[in-house]
Write an enzyme that holds these catalytic residues in place. Structure first.
Site, PDB file in Angstrom:
ATOM      1  N   THR A  24     -31.174   4.692  36.482  1.00 36.09           N
ATOM      2  CA  THR A  24     -30.528   6.383  36.472  1.00 36.09           C
ATOM      3  C   THR A  24     -31.337   7.074  37.005  1.00 36.09           C
ATOM      4  O   THR A  24     -32.578   7.033  36.805  1.00 36.09           O
ATOM      5  CB  THR A  24     -29.794   6.041  35.362  1.00 36.09           C
ATOM      6  OG1 THR A  24     -30.776   5.986  34.130  1.00 36.09           O
ATOM      7  CG2 THR A  24     -28.863   5.052  35.248  1.00 36.09           C
ATOM      8  N   GLY A  25     -31.153   8.476  37.039  1.00 31.85           N
ATOM      9  CA  GLY A  25     -31.747   9.418  36.620  1.00 31.85           C
ATOM     10  C   GLY A  25     -32.685   9.434  38.118  1.00 31.85           C
ATOM     11  O   GLY A  25     -34.045  10.601  38.261  1.00 31.85           O
TER      12      GLY A  25
ATOM     13  N   SER B 121     -32.919  12.120  41.135  1.00 34.41           N
ATOM     14  CA  SER B 121     -32.413  13.359  41.630  1.00 34.41           C
ATOM     15  C   SER B 121     -33.394  14.779  42.455  1.00 34.41           C
ATOM     16  O   SER B 121     -32.820  15.045  42.855  1.00 34.41           O
ATOM     17  CB  SER B 121     -31.760  14.362  40.601  1.00 34.41           C
ATOM     18  OG  SER B 121     -30.733  13.847  39.470  1.00 34.41           O
TER      19      SER B 121
ATOM     20  N   GLY C 119     -37.960   8.544  37.793  1.00 34.28           N
ATOM     21  CA  GLY C 119     -37.028   7.656  39.091  1.00 34.28           C
ATOM     22  C   GLY C 119     -37.252   7.342  40.149  1.00 34.28           C
ATOM     23  O   GLY C 119     -36.570   6.363  40.904  1.00 34.28           O
TER      24      GLY C 119
ATOM     25  N   SER D  23     -40.267   9.329  24.633  1.00 32.61           N
ATOM     26  CA  SER D  23     -41.158  10.317  24.756  1.00 32.61           C
ATOM     27  C   SER D  23     -42.876  10.568  24.528  1.00 32.61           C
ATOM     28  O   SER D  23     -42.961  11.947  24.387  1.00 32.61           O
ATOM     29  CB  SER D  23     -40.271  11.744  24.661  1.00 32.61           C
ATOM     30  OG  SER D  23     -39.191  11.385  26.365  1.00 32.61           O
TER      31      SER D  23
ATOM     32  N   TYR E 243     -34.020  16.871  21.636  1.00 33.68           N
ATOM     33  CA  TYR E 243     -34.544  16.262  22.837  1.00 33.68           C
ATOM     34  C   TYR E 243     -35.183  14.868  21.968  1.00 33.68           C
ATOM     35  O   TYR E 243     -35.029  13.389  22.519  1.00 33.68           O
ATOM     36  CB  TYR E 243     -35.775  16.411  23.466  1.00 33.68           C
ATOM     37  CG  TYR E 243     -36.171  15.429  24.682  1.00 33.68           C
ATOM     38  CD1 TYR E 243     -35.504  15.139  26.295  1.00 33.68           C
ATOM     39  CD2 TYR E 243     -37.694  15.078  24.703  1.00 33.68           C
ATOM     40  CE1 TYR E 243     -36.133  13.800  26.469  1.00 33.68           C
ATOM     41  CE2 TYR E 243     -38.225  14.174  26.233  1.00 33.68           C
ATOM     42  CZ  TYR E 243     -37.262  14.386  27.037  1.00 33.68           C
ATOM     43  OH  TYR E 243     -38.037  13.128  27.383  1.00 33.68           O
TER      44      TYR E 243
END
Length: 248
Positions: free
Chosen positions: A7-8, A10, A16, A147, A160
């Site tokens: 996923t991710g 982009s 990704g 993160s 976040y």
């Protein structure tokens, strides 16, 4: 090898895309997810042709399918996994690399932004794991992304870090639940990675703290994730791996 969902994917310079390249090099067929409207809202902007370019690039090596989906939609995780299963007939690896980036201090917090961040970063990831587990009898691999919020304060990114911190804490429990089926669950903290999001001042500030004298590159995280996706990692589960060159 099998089928890996990432996923991710982009942006061509993102983690990704680097993960997808490493997995393709290892022979995995790929089901890629993207959602460029999120990037369009951010200071770094969208890579409009990013996902299509990655699909075209890697489609010469392995079979690649793609779905654009807003993971804030509670139905999107099930739709994504169903699409992957329909396309390939199986799923073997899930790399939940997507994220919603959110800048907000305590004074700037809103219920709407907290809900949005939890929906994308926490809820969608948990539902993706649920849907993956329903389709993968085992063995299998799940890789989540966090993160580094556990290693130091990040007071300007509260939605976040709260939503990413939840993934750190749930890793061991998901791993224990899926271990009897040979499905491992691990989380990767890639540290500061040069994906184009930092301005010059932020880049310099982080660089001053990097023992190896450089920022992380997307492929640094991708190499670790490709190993976690492989059979070589079968005895490691429930772990949070920090891959940051000893830096922040």
């Amino acid at each position: 090898m099998g089928v890996a969902i990432v996923t991710g994917v982009s942006r061509r310079i993102g983690i990704g895309a680097a993960v997808a390249r490493r997995l393709a090099d290892a022979g995995w067929d790929l089901f890629l997810h993207s959602w460029s409207p999120h990037d369009a809202e951010q200071p770094w902007g969208a890579d409009v042709e990013g996902s299509a370019a990655v699909v075209a690039e890697l489609g010469t090596q392995v079979r690649v399918e793609h779905l654009a989906a807003d993971l804030a939609d509670p139905h999107a995780p099930a739709q994504l996994l169903a699409a992957a299963e329909n396309a390939f007939g199986r799923v073997d690896v899930l790399v939940a690399n997507h994220a919603r980036s959110s800048v907000a201090t305590l004074e700037e917090l809103t219920a709407a932004e907290l809900d949005f961040s939890y929906a994308v970063n926490t809820r969608a990831t948990m539902l993706l794991v649920k849907e993956f587990a329903a389709r993968c009898p085992g063995p299998g691999r799940v890789v989540l992304m966090t993160s580094g919020q556990h290693r130091g304060p990040m007071p300007s990114e509260l939605p976040y870090i709260a939503s990413k911190g939840a993934l750190h804490q749930v890793t061991a429990s998901l791993a224990a639940h899926l271990a009897p089926r040979g499905i491992t669950v691990n989380t990767v903290d890639p540290g500061a990675t040069a994906t184009g999001y930092a301005d010059a001042a932020a880049h310099a500030a982080v660089l001053a703290l990097e023992p190896m004298g450089r920022w992380g590159e997307p492929d640094d995280a991708a190499r670790l994730i490709a190993w976690l996706a492989s059979d070589e990692s079968r005895w490691g589960t429930g772990q949070v791996f920090v891959s940051n060159g000893g830096g922040p």
